[in-house]
Design a protein around this motif. Structure first.
Motif, PDB file in Angstrom:
ATOM      1  N   ASN A 113       0.848  -1.282   0.230  1.00  0.00           N
ATOM      2  CA  ASN A 113      -0.125   0.039   0.182  1.00  0.00           C
ATOM      3  C   ASN A 113       0.885   1.193  -0.027  1.00  0.00           C
ATOM      4  O   ASN A 113       0.531   2.332  -0.665  1.00  0.00           O
ATOM      5  N   GLY A 114       1.805   1.163   0.672  1.00  0.00           N
ATOM      6  CA  GLY A 114       3.028   2.406   0.640  1.00  0.00           C
ATOM      7  C   GLY A 114       3.531   2.511  -0.881  1.00  0.00           C
ATOM      8  O   GLY A 114       3.628   3.623  -1.071  1.00  0.00           O
ATOM      9  N   LEU A 115       3.943   1.302  -1.321  1.00  0.00           N
ATOM     10  CA  LEU A 115       4.431   1.415  -2.735  1.00  0.00           C
ATOM     11  C   LEU A 115       3.317   1.981  -3.683  1.00  0.00           C
ATOM     12  O   LEU A 115       3.714   2.946  -4.460  1.00  0.00           O
ATOM     13  N   LEU A 116       2.269   1.719  -3.611  1.00  0.00           N
ATOM     14  CA  LEU A 116       0.977   2.026  -4.501  1.00  0.00           C
ATOM     15  C   LEU A 116       0.843   3.418  -4.199  1.00  0.00           C
ATOM     16  O   LEU A 116       0.725   4.119  -5.250  1.00  0.00           O
ATOM     17  N   SER A 117       0.718   4.014  -2.791  1.00  0.00           N
ATOM     18  CA  SER A 117       0.465   5.472  -2.744  1.00  0.00           C
ATOM     19  C   SER A 117       1.439   6.096  -3.435  1.00  0.00           C
ATOM     20  O   SER A 117       1.162   7.332  -4.213  1.00  0.00           O
ATOM     21  N   GLU A 118       2.750   5.880  -3.456  1.00  0.00           N
ATOM     22  CA  GLU A 118       3.775   6.472  -4.012  1.00  0.00           C
ATOM     23  C   GLU A 118       3.480   6.649  -5.605  1.00  0.00           C
ATOM     24  O   GLU A 118       3.525   7.614  -6.146  1.00  0.00           O
ATOM     25  N   ALA A 119       3.422   5.310  -6.167  1.00  0.00           N
ATOM     26  CA  ALA A 119       3.353   5.332  -7.638  1.00  0.00           C
ATOM     27  C   ALA A 119       2.372   6.097  -8.035  1.00  0.00           C
ATOM     28  O   ALA A 119       2.519   6.864  -9.020  1.00  0.00           O
ATOM     29  N   LEU A 120       0.974   5.830  -7.185  1.00  0.00           N
ATOM     30  CA  LEU A 120      -0.299   6.805  -7.833  1.00  0.00           C
ATOM     31  C   LEU A 120       0.059   8.160  -7.780  1.00  0.00           C
ATOM     32  O   LEU A 120      -0.499   9.087  -8.530  1.00  0.00           O
ATOM     33  N   SER A 121       0.753   8.700  -6.743  1.00  0.00           N
ATOM     34  CA  SER A 121       0.884  10.021  -6.410  1.00  0.00           C
ATOM     35  C   SER A 121       1.719  10.736  -7.715  1.00  0.00           C
ATOM     36  O   SER A 121       1.498  11.940  -7.775  1.00  0.00           O
ATOM     37  N   ASN A 122       2.294   9.768  -8.369  1.00  0.00           N
ATOM     38  CA  ASN A 122       3.336  10.305  -9.317  1.00  0.00           C
ATOM     39  C   ASN A 122       2.758   9.975 -10.783  1.00  0.00           C
ATOM     40  O   ASN A 122       3.320  10.445 -11.831  1.00  0.00           O
ATOM     41  N   MET A 123       1.318   9.427 -10.806  1.00  0.00           N
ATOM     42  CA  MET A 123       0.844   8.990 -12.192  1.00  0.00           C
ATOM     43  C   MET A 123       0.111   9.995 -12.851  1.00  0.00           C
ATOM     44  O   MET A 123      -0.554  10.914 -11.991  1.00  0.00           O
ATOM     45  N   ARG A 124       0.224  10.149 -14.077  1.00  0.00           N
ATOM     46  CA  ARG A 124      -0.656  10.954 -14.867  1.00  0.00           C
ATOM     47  C   ARG A 124      -1.502  10.276 -16.054  1.00  0.00           C
ATOM     48  O   ARG A 124      -0.924   9.035 -16.374  1.00  0.00           O
ATOM     49  N   ILE A 125      -2.797  10.584 -16.301  1.00  0.00           N
ATOM     50  CA  ILE A 125      -3.308   9.987 -17.256  1.00  0.00           C
ATOM     51  C   ILE A 125      -3.622  10.959 -18.363  1.00  0.00           C
ATOM     52  O   ILE A 125      -3.894  12.251 -18.104  1.00  0.00           O
ATOM     53  N   ASP A 126      -3.531  10.468 -19.702  1.00  0.00           N
ATOM     54  CA  ASP A 126      -4.095  11.239 -20.865  1.00  0.00           C
ATOM     55  C   ASP A 126      -5.076  10.758 -21.396  1.00  0.00           C
ATOM     56  O   ASP A 126      -5.158   9.567 -22.133  1.00  0.00           O
ATOM     57  N   VAL A 127      -6.333  11.191 -21.378  1.00  0.00           N
ATOM     58  CA  VAL A 127      -7.647  10.636 -21.851  1.00  0.00           C
ATOM     59  C   VAL A 127      -7.722  11.187 -23.587  1.00  0.00           C
ATOM     60  O   VAL A 127      -7.889  12.469 -23.786  1.00  0.00           O
ATOM     61  N   GLY A 128      -7.586  10.431 -24.388  1.00  0.00           N
ATOM     62  CA  GLY A 128      -7.836  10.834 -25.808  1.00  0.00           C
ATOM     63  C   GLY A 128      -9.335  10.254 -26.156  1.00  0.00           C
ATOM     64  O   GLY A 128     -10.101   9.850 -25.363  1.00  0.00           O
ATOM     65  N   ARG A 129      -9.530  10.397 -27.333  1.00  0.00           N
ATOM     66  CA  ARG A 129     -10.713  10.068 -28.025  1.00  0.00           C
ATOM     67  C   ARG A 129     -11.281   8.561 -27.918  1.00  0.00           C
ATOM     68  O   ARG A 129     -12.323   8.247 -27.755  1.00  0.00           O
ATOM     69  N   THR A 130     -10.020   7.767 -28.192  1.00  0.00           N
ATOM     70  CA  THR A 130     -10.253   6.230 -28.126  1.00  0.00           C
ATOM     71  C   THR A 130      -9.537   5.534 -27.032  1.00  0.00           C
ATOM     72  O   THR A 130      -9.821   4.416 -26.873  1.00  0.00           O
ATOM     73  N   GLU A 131      -8.660   6.309 -26.414  1.00  0.00           N
ATOM     74  CA  GLU A 131      -7.838   5.284 -25.427  1.00  0.00           C
ATOM     75  C   GLU A 131      -7.324   6.182 -24.314  1.00  0.00           C
ATOM     76  O   GLU A 131      -7.412   7.585 -24.245  1.00  0.00           O
ATOM     77  N   VAL A 132      -6.910   5.688 -23.241  1.00  0.00           N
ATOM     78  CA  VAL A 132      -6.180   6.182 -22.264  1.00  0.00           C
ATOM     79  C   VAL A 132      -4.902   5.862 -22.058  1.00  0.00           C
ATOM     80  O   VAL A 132      -4.561   4.734 -21.967  1.00  0.00           O
ATOM     81  N   THR A 133      -3.841   6.983 -21.998  1.00  0.00           N
ATOM     82  CA  THR A 133      -2.483   6.441 -21.642  1.00  0.00           C
ATOM     83  C   THR A 133      -1.893   7.014 -20.236  1.00  0.00           C
ATOM     84  O   THR A 133      -2.614   7.902 -20.015  1.00  0.00           O
ATOM     85  N   THR A 134      -0.974   6.101 -19.752  1.00  0.00           N
ATOM     86  CA  THR A 134      -0.660   6.405 -18.433  1.00  0.00           C
ATOM     87  C   THR A 134       0.992   6.757 -18.534  1.00  0.00           C
ATOM     88  O   THR A 134       1.476   6.233 -19.314  1.00  0.00           O
ATOM     89  N   SER A 135       1.193   7.822 -17.962  1.00  0.00           N
ATOM     90  CA  SER A 135       2.704   8.179 -17.829  1.00  0.00           C
ATOM     91  C   SER A 135       2.866   8.731 -16.175  1.00  0.00           C
ATOM     92  O   SER A 135       2.101   8.762 -15.535  1.00  0.00           O
ATOM     93  N   PHE A 136       4.175   8.947 -16.040  1.00  0.00           N
ATOM     94  CA  PHE A 136       4.666   9.634 -14.680  1.00  0.00           C
ATOM     95  C   PHE A 136       5.320  10.663 -14.885  1.00  0.00           C
ATOM     96  O   PHE A 136       5.855  11.010 -15.768  1.00  0.00           O
ATOM     97  N   ALA A 137       5.002  11.273 -13.581  1.00  0.00           N
ATOM     98  CA  ALA A 137       5.887  12.782 -13.532  1.00  0.00           C
ATOM     99  C   ALA A 137       7.387  12.520 -13.460  1.00  0.00           C
ATOM    100  O   ALA A 137       7.669  11.526 -13.007  1.00  0.00           O
ATOM    101  N   VAL A 138       7.982  13.280 -14.251  1.00  0.00           N
ATOM    102  CA  VAL A 138       9.321  13.136 -14.637  1.00  0.00           C
ATOM    103  C   VAL A 138      10.128  14.275 -14.038  1.00  0.00           C
ATOM    104  O   VAL A 138       9.922  15.224 -14.037  1.00  0.00           O
ATOM    105  N   SER A 139      10.966  13.586 -13.074  1.00  0.00           N
ATOM    106  CA  SER A 139      11.881  14.582 -12.243  1.00  0.00           C
ATOM    107  C   SER A 139      12.999  13.731 -11.937  1.00  0.00           C
ATOM    108  O   SER A 139      13.342  12.623 -11.856  1.00  0.00           O
ATOM    109  N   GLU A 140      14.029  14.439 -11.560  1.00  0.00           N
ATOM    110  CA  GLU A 140      15.194  13.649 -10.917  1.00  0.00           C
ATOM    111  C   GLU A 140      14.853  12.600  -9.780  1.00  0.00           C
ATOM    112  O   GLU A 140      15.450  11.825  -9.563  1.00  0.00           O
ATOM    113  N   LYS A 141      13.741  13.041  -9.102  1.00  0.00           N
ATOM    114  CA  LYS A 141      13.543  12.185  -7.862  1.00  0.00           C
ATOM    115  C   LYS A 141      12.731  10.755  -8.387  1.00  0.00           C
ATOM    116  O   LYS A 141      12.940   9.944  -7.646  1.00  0.00           O
ATOM    117  N   THR A 142      12.059  10.749  -9.355  1.00  0.00           N
ATOM    118  CA  THR A 142      11.273   9.917  -9.828  1.00  0.00           C
ATOM    119  C   THR A 142      11.750   8.948 -11.098  1.00  0.00           C
ATOM    120  O   THR A 142      11.441   7.957 -11.351  1.00  0.00           O
TER     121      THR A 142
END
Length: 206
Positions: free
Chosen positions: A105-134
């Motif tokens: 749950n700790g790992l999941l909380s960290e991962a999801l806090s850095n996750m971003r989604i991009d909703v297109g017309r036909t699909e959703v793509t997942t990406s993560f905040a890009v920084s030196e920390k992550t």
């Protein structure tokens, strides 16, 4: 010679292939395929976890941050064992290990806090905040997300653990009777071992 290139992918999903980066969990002298951070990057590329562009960017960052990469690898390996312990409990039809569940749950909380989604017309793509920390953890975040997806969408009866090597795998067979991670390897070894013991017992009766 064992290497990332020769490692079999029998888990049926990225996160189980991740927990299976140990040669044989029943063998105290097991071979660990992840001893350097670069091994983790090579493995991520092998399974197609990230685009070539992201692999290249992470590799460049890794080469100039060796100490940080070593610390990240330690966290990656710790996460692998947390995930294995959690799913191993489910594969053996036991209540999920509380320590592993809390750690996940700790790992999941960290991962999801850095996750971003991009909703297109036909699909959703997942990406993560890009920084030196992550950036070095980006592959791990994807694996944690995959673990969450399996926990929330798959029947636990399909989550299995090979009795020969303890690799985890998703049983996608129609009848759900798959027993080994790989029939040609662990299945054959198990059958040969049982045949040997039967033969020995028949020639040396009590």
């Amino acid at each position: 010679m064992r290497s990332i290139a020769s490692l079999q992918l029998d888990g049926g999903c990225p996160v189980f292939d991740f927990t299976n980066t140990i040669s044989n969990r029943n063998d105290p002298d097991y071979f660990d395929y992840l001893t350097k951070y670069n091994d983790f990057i090579q493995w991520s590329e092998k399974i197609g976890l990230l685009s070539k562009g992201r692999i290249h960017a992470i590799s460049i960052f890794y080469e100039s941050h060796v100490r940080k990469s070593a610390d990240t690898l330690r966290q990656v390996v710790e996460a692998r064992e947390v995930i294995f312990t959690l799913f191993s409990s489910l594969a053996q039809h036991r209540k999920a290990d509380k320590g592993a569940m809390d750690a996940f749950n700790g790992l999941l909380s960290e991962a999801l806090s850095n996750m971003r989604i991009d909703v297109g017309r036909t699909e959703v793509t997942t990406s993560f905040a890009v920084s030196e920390k992550t950036i070095l953890k980006e592959p791990l975040y994807l694996l944690i997300k995959n673990a969450f997806d399996i926990l929330s969408s798959q029947s636990f009866e399909r989550i299995k653990e090979c009795p020969t090597c303890r690799w985890l795998f998703l049983d996608t067979t129609k009848n759900g009777k798959r027993r080994w991670c790989n029939m040609q390897v662990c299945g054959s070894n198990d059958k040969a071992r049982r045949y040997y013991h039967r033969k020995k017992e028949s020639t040396n009766p009590a």
